[in-house]
Design a protein around this motif. Structure first.
Motif, mmCIF file in Angstrom:
data_model
loop_
_atom_site.group_PDB
_atom_site.id
_atom_site.type_symbol
_atom_site.label_atom_id
_atom_site.label_comp_id
_atom_site.label_asym_id
_atom_site.label_seq_id
_atom_site.Cartn_x
_atom_site.Cartn_y
_atom_site.Cartn_z
ATOM 1 N N VAL A 27 0.863 -1.176 0.000
ATOM 2 C CA VAL A 27 0.000 0.000 0.000
ATOM 3 C C VAL A 27 0.900 1.227 0.000
ATOM 4 O O VAL A 27 1.689 1.420 0.933
ATOM 5 C CB VAL A 27 -0.940 0.018 1.229
ATOM 6 N N PHE A 71 1.428 5.159 0.334
ATOM 7 C CA PHE A 71 0.811 6.326 0.944
ATOM 8 C C PHE A 71 1.055 7.555 0.079
ATOM 9 O O PHE A 71 1.957 7.561 -0.781
ATOM 10 C CB PHE A 71 1.371 6.533 2.353
ATOM 11 N N LEU A 117 3.744 0.354 2.659
ATOM 12 C CA LEU A 117 3.469 -0.639 3.697
ATOM 13 C C LEU A 117 3.232 -1.983 3.016
ATOM 14 O O LEU A 117 2.436 -2.076 2.076
ATOM 15 C CB LEU A 117 2.247 -0.228 4.517
ATOM 16 N N TYR A 163 -7.792 -3.480 5.159
ATOM 17 C CA TYR A 163 -8.133 -2.191 5.766
ATOM 18 C C TYR A 163 -7.707 -2.155 7.235
ATOM 19 O O TYR A 163 -7.143 -1.161 7.711
ATOM 20 C CB TYR A 163 -9.636 -1.932 5.643
ATOM 21 N N VAL A 190 -3.868 -1.843 7.530
ATOM 22 C CA VAL A 190 -3.400 -0.480 7.296
ATOM 23 C C VAL A 190 -3.753 0.410 8.487
ATOM 24 O O VAL A 190 -2.920 1.212 8.958
ATOM 25 C CB VAL A 190 -4.005 0.085 6.001
ATOM 26 N N ARG A 191 -4.966 0.257 8.993
ATOM 27 C CA ARG A 191 -5.422 1.112 10.098
ATOM 28 C C ARG A 191 -4.547 0.921 11.338
ATOM 29 O O ARG A 191 -4.251 1.884 12.060
ATOM 30 C CB ARG A 191 -6.886 0.799 10.406
ATOM 31 N N LEU A 199 -8.787 2.618 -0.248
ATOM 32 C CA LEU A 199 -7.719 1.897 -0.930
ATOM 33 C C LEU A 199 -8.089 1.751 -2.403
ATOM 34 O O LEU A 199 -9.217 1.358 -2.732
ATOM 35 C CB LEU A 199 -7.506 0.519 -0.297
ATOM 36 N N LEU A 227 -3.232 4.465 -1.234
ATOM 37 C CA LEU A 227 -4.113 4.946 -0.174
ATOM 38 C C LEU A 227 -4.493 6.387 -0.466
ATOM 39 O O LEU A 227 -3.640 7.215 -0.808
ATOM 40 C CB LEU A 227 -3.411 4.840 1.180
ATOM 41 N N LEU A 244 2.243 7.238 9.304
ATOM 42 C CA LEU A 244 2.597 5.947 9.882
ATOM 43 C C LEU A 244 3.099 6.107 11.316
ATOM 44 O O LEU A 244 3.637 7.158 11.688
ATOM 45 C CB LEU A 244 3.681 5.272 9.042
#
Length: 437
Positions: free
Chosen positions: A336, A338, A344, A358, A361-362, A374, A402, A425
């Motif tokens: 993912v 950013f 990530l 999800y 990532v959260r 996403l 993202l 992050l």
């Protein structure tokens, strides 16, 4: 003979030219000599369309009516041509350019991850995929010194793969314990004949069952058979257990409610610095390994592919094939990216839902309440979080982006205008960021 061989091969290559390739006619004698020799260009590997066309051309060639049966030598030549064309198709199966093939020959790039790993829930030990069953068995065996009842229940539910047999087994074992709990004064309920047909068919054949009976207070005894001069082996409940009948009831409930012990997939969370190579993946063999059944199915599908190449196929047929192709993978490596370029990365089951990503990532965010979306390859929003990764085309690897909720981020930016811009992050993850090779 050589001339015949060359004419056949030239004819087949004329019929199997792929998209973007000029159709070349069979070689003819030039009318005049070229002024200068031109260095031949590197030969490109056939595309997928070219391979299918080649297979179709061969099929049509075989179906053409023949005036007379070819001689043995002619058939041998045709077979040789077939082998050469199929070899060329196999060489281009990876779809690599000549430059990439040269790089591959010089040395493969380092894999994005070293393999697929699992975490033993009993010990926390991280092991490779091919070692997880061994680690689980050793961990459960070691747990017998801590809680032999719980360990034996783990063995029953974990190492017996037929879930229906396990269900029947534990229900029958629970019935034995129930009879003792409800009728402690009845001696017949405190003895279990080992050669009993029901016991043999439902219980004795499963791993861990004898250890369970021993753990809850049974012992093996050889007793005479009433009315006979022979003896047989029984499981007999020890007298002192009758004073702890509530424990026996608890063991029964534990037996019925337990689930198999499963090694947890290790996400191998990693954070990478911004890199233009974010979409390039080098996956290890763990992501592509197939079971024996899957290998047989793959062989059958490859055989059918030649037949499909010579027929028109609808969009629905192609989509069905794509879905079947996606089911070959058990795992997927997802990245993912950013808005600030940081990446990530994590490993997932191919059949896990988008909601898992999800959450992944959260949990990595400094402020986990910030709303985001996403976007898959091509900018497609992943709005249905119940879909599996293999249903979204995110296997065996994919790079996602993202995007923050614009309205919320405008408010956040206004409130924090005086503060220094910081990464979304978590600091401890950002400190582990490494270059993406």
């Amino acid at each position: 003979m050589r001339k015949f061989f060359q004419e056949i091969k030239a004819d087949l290559k004329f019929k199997t030219a792929g998209p973007g390739q000029k159709l070349s006619e069979p070689s003819r004698a030039p009318r005049e000599k070229p002024k200068a020799e031109v260095a031949p260009k590197p030969r490109q590997a056939p595309t997928d369309e070219a391979q299918r066309a080649a297979a179709a051309a061969l099929a049509r060639l075989e179906l053409k009516p023949k005036g007379k049966a070819p001689s043995a030598s002619q058939e041998a030549i045709r077979n040789q041509v077939r082998k050469e064309l199929m070899a060329e198709a196999a060489a281009g199966e990876k779809g690599l350019s000549m430059e990439e093939k040269e790089q591959e020959e010089e040395g493969a790039a380092a894999p994005s991850v070293s393999g697929v790993y699992f975490i033993c829930p009993l010990t926390g030990t991280v092991v490779r995929k091919d070692q997880k069953e061994k680690q689980l068995r050793e961990a459960i065996q070691a747990y017998f010194s801590v809680d032999p009842v719980a360990a034996s229940i783990m063995e029953i539910h974990t190492f017996n793969k037929d879930r229906e047999k396990v269900r029947v087994c534990v229900e029958t074992m629970a019935k034995y314990l129930d009879n003792i709990y409800l009728h402690p004064e009845e001696e017949k309920y405190r003895k279990i004949k080992l050669q009993n047909k029901v016991f043999q068919e439902r219980i004795s054949c499963l791993e861990g069952t004898h250890k369970f009976f021993q753990a809850v207070g049974f012992e093996t005894k050889t007793l005479p058979v009433p009315g006979q001069e022979t003896t047989e082996e029984f499981l007999v409940l020890k007298e002192e257990v009758l004073s702890r009948l509530e424990d026996l009831k608890d063991h029964k409930e534990q037996l019925l409610s337990s689930e198999p012990v499963r090694a947890q997939l290790h996400r191998q969370l990693a954070v990478f610095q911004p890199s233009p190579a974010a979409a390039r993946f080098e996956l290890p063999p763990d992501f592509f390994s197939l079971t024996a059944e899957e290998l047989r199915r793959e062989q059958r599908l490859r055989t059918e592919a030649v037949e499909k190449a010579s027929m028109l196929r609808t969009r629905a047929m192609r989509e069905k094939d794509e879905q079947r192709e996606a089911r070959k993978y058990n795992y997927t490596l997802l990245r993912v990216r950013f808005p600030d370029g940081y990446i990530l990365q994590g490993t997932f089951y191919a059949r896990e839902s988008v909601s898992v990503l999800y959450n992944f990532v959260r949990e990595a965010l400094r402020d986990d309440w910030l709303p985001f979306e996403l976007l898959g390859p091509g900018g497609l929003k992943l709005t249905d979080e119940n879909l599996a990764f293999n249903e979204c085309g995110l296997v065996p690897s994919a790079l996602l982006s993202l995007a923050w909720d614009a309205a919320v981020m405008a408010d956040v930016a206004a409130a924090a205008a005086a503060e220094e811009q910081r990464s979304p992050l978590r600091p401890e993850l950002l400190a582990r960021a490494q270059p993406l090779s």
